[in-house]
Design a protein around this motif. Structure first.
Motif, PDB file in Angstrom:
ATOM      1  N   UNK A 156     -10.085  26.638   7.879  1.00 56.30           N
ATOM      2  CA  UNK A 156      -9.970  27.974   8.456  1.00 56.30           C
ATOM      3  C   UNK A 156     -11.369  28.542   8.665  1.00 56.30           C
ATOM      4  N   UNK A 157     -11.586  29.169   9.821  1.00 52.00           N
ATOM      5  CA  UNK A 157     -12.876  29.802  10.115  1.00 52.00           C
ATOM      6  C   UNK A 157     -12.655  31.294  10.285  1.00 52.00           C
ATOM      7  N   UNK A 158     -13.502  32.086   9.638  1.00 53.75           N
ATOM      8  CA  UNK A 158     -13.338  33.543   9.649  1.00 53.75           C
ATOM      9  C   UNK A 158     -14.646  34.219  10.047  1.00 53.75           C
ATOM     10  N   UNK A 159     -14.546  35.519  10.338  1.00 50.74           N
ATOM     11  CA  UNK A 159     -15.728  36.291  10.710  1.00 50.74           C
ATOM     12  C   UNK A 159     -16.040  36.144  12.186  1.00 50.74           C
ATOM     13  N   UNK A 160     -17.309  36.275  12.532  1.00 56.18           N
ATOM     14  CA  UNK A 160     -17.725  36.168  13.925  1.00 56.18           C
ATOM     15  C   UNK A 160     -18.129  34.751  14.282  1.00 56.18           C
ATOM     16  N   UNK A 161     -18.390  34.542  15.565  1.00 57.76           N
ATOM     17  CA  UNK A 161     -18.844  33.230  16.018  1.00 57.76           C
ATOM     18  C   UNK A 161     -20.250  32.952  15.501  1.00 57.76           C
ATOM     19  N   UNK A 162     -20.543  31.662  15.390  1.00 62.25           N
ATOM     20  CA  UNK A 162     -21.842  31.238  14.877  1.00 62.25           C
ATOM     21  C   UNK A 162     -22.112  29.824  15.380  1.00 62.25           C
ATOM     22  N   UNK A 163     -23.305  29.536  15.873  1.00 61.02           N
ATOM     23  CA  UNK A 163     -23.606  28.164  16.296  1.00 61.02           C
ATOM     24  C   UNK A 163     -23.387  27.173  15.155  1.00 61.02           C
ATOM     25  N   UNK A 164     -22.661  26.106  15.433  1.00 60.22           N
ATOM     26  CA  UNK A 164     -22.439  25.074  14.429  1.00 60.22           C
ATOM     27  C   UNK A 164     -21.044  25.047  13.843  1.00 60.22           C
ATOM     28  N   UNK A 165     -20.206  26.026  14.168  1.00 60.07           N
ATOM     29  CA  UNK A 165     -18.847  26.044  13.616  1.00 60.07           C
ATOM     30  C   UNK A 165     -18.096  24.759  13.951  1.00 60.07           C
ATOM     31  N   UNK A 166     -18.132  24.371  15.211  1.00 63.30           N
ATOM     32  CA  UNK A 166     -17.417  23.156  15.610  1.00 63.30           C
ATOM     33  C   UNK A 166     -18.008  21.909  14.962  1.00 63.30           C
ATOM     34  N   UNK A 206      -9.797  12.700  14.218  1.00 62.68           N
ATOM     35  CA  UNK A 206     -11.086  12.302  14.793  1.00 62.68           C
ATOM     36  C   UNK A 206     -11.050  12.385  16.317  1.00 62.68           C
ATOM     37  N   UNK A 207      -9.937  12.000  16.910  1.00 65.05           N
ATOM     38  CA  UNK A 207      -9.821  12.026  18.364  1.00 65.05           C
ATOM     39  C   UNK A 207      -9.901  13.452  18.898  1.00 65.05           C
ATOM     40  N   UNK A 208      -9.277  14.395  18.179  1.00 68.10           N
ATOM     41  CA  UNK A 208      -9.258  15.790  18.626  1.00 68.10           C
ATOM     42  C   UNK A 208     -10.646  16.418  18.531  1.00 68.10           C
ATOM     43  N   UNK A 209     -11.370  16.104  17.456  1.00 64.76           N
ATOM     44  CA  UNK A 209     -12.640  16.799  17.199  1.00 64.76           C
ATOM     45  C   UNK A 209     -13.860  16.025  17.685  1.00 64.76           C
ATOM     46  N   UNK A 210     -13.652  14.871  18.306  1.00 61.28           N
ATOM     47  CA  UNK A 210     -14.757  13.970  18.620  1.00 61.28           C
ATOM     48  C   UNK A 210     -15.898  14.658  19.362  1.00 61.28           C
ATOM     49  N   UNK A 211     -15.582  15.506  20.336  1.00 64.01           N
ATOM     50  CA  UNK A 211     -16.631  16.099  21.172  1.00 64.01           C
ATOM     51  C   UNK A 211     -16.713  17.623  21.069  1.00 64.01           C
ATOM     52  N   UNK A 212     -16.078  18.213  20.065  1.00 67.99           N
ATOM     53  CA  UNK A 212     -16.065  19.678  20.012  1.00 67.99           C
ATOM     54  C   UNK A 212     -17.440  20.255  19.689  1.00 67.99           C
ATOM     55  N   UNK A 219     -13.284  25.857  17.639  1.00 62.82           N
ATOM     56  CA  UNK A 219     -12.040  25.255  18.112  1.00 62.82           C
ATOM     57  C   UNK A 219     -10.834  26.032  17.604  1.00 62.82           C
ATOM     58  N   UNK A 220     -10.945  26.574  16.395  1.00 63.88           N
ATOM     59  CA  UNK A 220      -9.809  27.238  15.756  1.00 63.88           C
ATOM     60  C   UNK A 220      -9.770  28.732  16.020  1.00 63.88           C
ATOM     61  N   UNK A 221     -10.809  29.279  16.634  1.00 63.17           N
ATOM     62  CA  UNK A 221     -10.871  30.722  16.800  1.00 63.17           C
ATOM     63  C   UNK A 221     -11.291  31.379  15.500  1.00 63.17           C
ATOM     64  N   UNK A 222     -11.731  32.614  15.587  1.00 61.03           N
ATOM     65  CA  UNK A 222     -12.131  33.357  14.397  1.00 61.03           C
ATOM     66  C   UNK A 222     -11.426  34.698  14.407  1.00 61.03           C
ATOM     67  N   UNK A 223     -11.338  35.296  13.234  1.00 61.15           N
ATOM     68  CA  UNK A 223     -10.697  36.602  13.132  1.00 61.15           C
ATOM     69  C   UNK A 223     -11.267  37.331  11.946  1.00 61.15           C
ATOM     70  N   UNK A 224     -11.391  38.624  12.098  1.00 58.35           N
ATOM     71  CA  UNK A 224     -11.792  39.441  10.962  1.00 58.35           C
ATOM     72  C   UNK A 224     -10.517  40.055  10.396  1.00 58.35           C
TER      73      UNK A 224
END
Length: 514
Positions: A156-166, A206-212, A219-224
């Motif tokens: 799960x990813x939370x908060x704002x966007x940030x380079x490197x999440x994917x 692995x197939x889904x995340x290979x190039x994200x 990929x999962x979106x974020x939310x506060x």
């Protein structure tokens, strides 16, 4: 407000010397004063804040010794002593794996300061007593406490966007698969995804995340805004608030006697997580911020009496503004939340801008978004995470600068750049890409090793596990006495915009009257 004792530029409350304001109307500052850089008291206050130790207590040294154990991390066997450890399934095809010994440790502090007056020193007592504090080294263990075929992992990813999440998501998934885990899901849009039935889980492989990692965002979106659905391994990517939620989930799982590993990966572009050298996305943010600063410099340098203003991220800490200013070499004034300043008066920002226009013909100002909030209207508004909605200090500086130069009859062309959302959404650079890779892998290693209620980070260039409560106690901030801030001041050449000496004179006058 109580009657104030005033000098030409500053006023102080007789009842509370820690509250002071600028004598200029509308320039209110209510904060604890910054003590001089070589003040022993400054460092004792900082040390007490970090350790919650009362230095007036005769037994404080004995109590501090007990803090050596405060970095012990929770383990599955604490609640389930009979759980069976099995040989690790982490195996690399090209070579035999090397494992981390459970007794390996990483030293938290590496500088033995000889005096509290030393630049950047954080001492626990006036003698700077050396106390060793050790962290658990991160990495794969020879024994694991989860059978891969029984694991249902969630990210799960939370908060704002940030380079490197994917990047982190990608390496958590791929490392889980190397262990043999077949059931991995992503929880969409933060913690909201746990309870909102209209937000289905995202199957990950692995197939889904290979190039994200080739694009920014998440990929999962974020939310506060505890694990259900049979999840027994949860990876949480977020900042202090998100980690507080992860710790609450960990504690609730213990309360319900659920064998769940909860592991955090610090995600804050502001780099304000305690103890960490840096958090992922920070290097990318600094690199991208330089582009905005360079644009502001070109705009200012190409105009008659040009002034470029750049606002960067940093609600309560000015790491991005400081590092970007230092790296670019094009900034004349750097303003951060940790260092108070005045706009007006003989020591103010505007006076120095006028000096720069007279001597250089142009100027560049870099300001962190949380700086100078005392000059702006307080709306008491909160965002979805409960954080105070900040006023736009960049717009305020632009408007005040235009007004000032108009009043003194000097032409000035002021340009304002806010690259915040452009920076947040970019792809991680090479440095952050490597950091994300190692953090994602070590998060999985920690979960399989049976640790829970932990987070993973880089400390003194080594990767370590820390208990979540230790990293969310308060926000890390720039130390105005640090060598890095002094280097920034050397680079910009800016003066002190909040002259401390009138404040000292007021304090002396106050004590004399008492």
């Amino acid at each position: 407000m109580d009657a104030l004792i005033c000098s030409a530029t500053m006023c102080i409350s007789p009842k509370n010397p820690f509250l002071f304001q600028s004598a200029r109307p509308g320039s209110l500052i209510l904060r604890k004063p910054r003590f001089p850089a070589n003040s022993v008291r400054f460092h004792q206050v900082a040390a007490a804040r970090e350790t919650d130790i009362d230095l007036s207590d005769p037994e404080w040294k004995l109590k501090f010794e007990r803090l050596r154990k405060r970095f012990s991390i929770p383990h599955i066997t604490d609640a389930f002593p009979d759980v069976e450890a099995i040989p690790s399934t982490f195996c690399l095809k090209m070579r035999s794996p090397t494992y981390i010994n459970n007794k390996d440790r990483v030293l938290l502090k590496v500088i033995n300061y000889s005096s509290p007056a030393s630049a950047g020193a954080v001492c626990i007592d006036p003698g700077c007593t050396w106390i060793e504090q050790w962290l658990h080294r991160a990495g794969p263990r020879e024994k694991i406490y989860f059978r891969p075929e029984d694991v249902r992992a969630a990210i799960v990813t939370c908060g704002g966007l940030c380079p490197g999440l994917n990047d982190v998501i990608r390496h958590i998934v791929t490392t889980l698969e190397i262990y043999g885990v077949k059931n991995v899901v992503g929880i969409p849009f933060g913690y909201r995804g746990f309870s909102d039935k209209n937000l289905p889980e995202v199957p990950l492989s692995r197939k889904v995340v290979q190039n994200i990692h080739l694009s920014g965002g998440s990929l999962l979106g974020v939310s506060r805004g505890g694990p259900t659905r049979g999840i027994n391994m949860l990876f949480v990517l977020g900042g202090n608030g998100t980690h507080a939620g992860a710790n609450a989930i960990h504690n609730e799982c213990l309360k319900r006697r659920m064998k769940v590993a909860v592991v955090g990966v610090p995600k804050t572009i502001d780099n304000d997580i305690l103890h960490m050298d840096k958090t992922f996305g920070f290097d990318t943010a600094v690199e991208e911020a330089q582009r905005a600063i360079n644009s502001a410099y070109i705009e200012a340098h190409s105009a008659y009496h040009g002034i470029g203003v750049v606002k960067l991220m940093g609600r309560s800490s000015g790491f991005i503004a400081m590092q970007a200013s230092l790296a670019s070499g094009q900034v004349d004034i750097c303003l951060i939340p940790e260092v108070p300043f005045n706009f007006h008066g003989p020591d103010g920002v505007l006076k120095h801008l006028n000096y720069l226009i007279e001597t250089k013909g142009s100027a560049v100002v870099c300001v962190a978004e949380g700086a100078g909030q005392s000059f702006l209207e307080n709306t008491n508004a909160k965002d979805a995470s409960g954080n105070k909605v900040l006023g736009d200090i960049g717009v305020h500086i632009q408007q005040e600068t235009k007004k000032y130069f108009k009043e003194i009859g000097v032409a000035a062309d002021v340009k304002y750049i806010d690259p915040t959302y452009m920076i947040r959404a970019v792809r991680a650079n090479a440095s952050d890409g490597i950091l994300c890779t190692v953090l994602g892998q070590n998060a999985v290693h920690g979960a399989f090793a049976g640790y829970s209620g932990i987070t993973v980070g880089i400390i003194n260039n080594h990767y370590a596990y820390l208990p979540i409560p230790e990293v969310i106690a308060y926000d890390k901030s720039v130390d105005p006495n640090s060598r890095m801030w002094h280097r920034c001041l050397t680079s910009t050449g800016q003066p002190d915009f909040c002259n401390f000496y009138p404040h000292l004179l007021l304090l002396l006058e106050l004590f004399r009257r008492e």
